[in-house]
Design a protein around this motif. Structure first.
Motif, PDB file in Angstrom:
ATOM      1  N   PRO A 172       0.814  -1.228   0.000  1.00  0.00           N
ATOM      2  CA  PRO A 172       0.000   0.000   0.000  1.00  0.00           C
ATOM      3  C   PRO A 172       0.842   1.271   0.000  1.00  0.00           C
ATOM      4  N   ARG A 225      -9.786  -0.270  -3.192  1.00  0.00           N
ATOM      5  CA  ARG A 225      -9.293   1.068  -2.838  1.00  0.00           C
ATOM      6  C   ARG A 225      -7.869   1.260  -3.359  1.00  0.00           C
ATOM      7  N   GLY A 280      -4.251  -4.433   6.105  1.00  0.00           N
ATOM      8  CA  GLY A 280      -5.696  -4.567   5.996  1.00  0.00           C
ATOM      9  C   GLY A 280      -6.465  -3.264   5.993  1.00  0.00           C
ATOM     10  N   ILE A 281      -5.790  -2.140   6.114  1.00  0.00           N
ATOM     11  CA  ILE A 281      -6.485  -0.852   6.134  1.00  0.00           C
ATOM     12  C   ILE A 281      -7.111  -0.560   4.774  1.00  0.00           C
ATOM     13  N   LEU A 282      -6.379  -0.883   3.722  1.00  0.00           N
ATOM     14  CA  LEU A 282      -6.876  -0.624   2.371  1.00  0.00           C
ATOM     15  C   LEU A 282      -7.239  -1.941   1.701  1.00  0.00           C
ATOM     16  N   ASP A 283      -8.452  -2.028   1.164  1.00  0.00           N
ATOM     17  CA  ASP A 283      -8.819  -3.222   0.423  1.00  0.00           C
ATOM     18  C   ASP A 283      -8.310  -3.091  -1.016  1.00  0.00           C
ATOM     19  N   GLU A 326       0.634  -2.966  11.804  1.00  0.00           N
ATOM     20  CA  GLU A 326      -0.604  -2.339  12.251  1.00  0.00           C
ATOM     21  C   GLU A 326      -1.381  -1.728  11.088  1.00  0.00           C
ATOM     22  N   LEU A 327      -0.706  -1.472   9.977  1.00  0.00           N
ATOM     23  CA  LEU A 327      -1.361  -0.885   8.808  1.00  0.00           C
ATOM     24  C   LEU A 327      -1.997  -1.933   7.906  1.00  0.00           C
TER      25      LEU A 327
END
Length: 102
Positions: free
Chosen positions: A6, A75, A69-72, A66-67
């Motif tokens: 990402p 997106r 999976g934040i953006l699919d 921790e980041l």
């Protein structure tokens, strides 16, 4: 998708601008460090970083884990397309400007 993918969709210049923007708009605070603490930080400070940056690096920042999976995927694809479109527009503007000076 890897954890770093990402972040890799952004060109280096965008990441640099975002970093500068965050630093400018976060403000600063004065703190007192004991001489021995300051000397330890200074000993670990890299040549190209400030004391603040060294402290930030030494105490750690949120993990990239921790980041995750934040953006699919949808997106990420949308963001890639937006960046590619912006790159194409920038290239066209540069070409147009270059033509003016020929």
């Amino acid at each position: 998708m890897s954890l770093f993918e990402p972040l890799s969709i952004f060109p280096r210049w965008i990441r640099l601008i975002l970093g500068v923007y965050v630093r400018i708009h976060m403000g600063t605070k004065s703190v007192r460090l004991d001489d021995d603490v300051y000397e330890r930080v200074k000993a670990h400070k890299r040549e190209d970083e400030t004391i603040s940056e060294a402290i930030d690096r030494l105490i750690g920042t949120p993990s990239l884990h921790e980041l995750g999976g934040i953006l699919d995927d949808d997106r990420v694809d949308e963001m890639r397309k937006t960046i590619e479109d912006a790159d194409e527009e920038d290239a066209a503007e540069v070409e147009e400007l270059a033509e003016r000076f020929k």
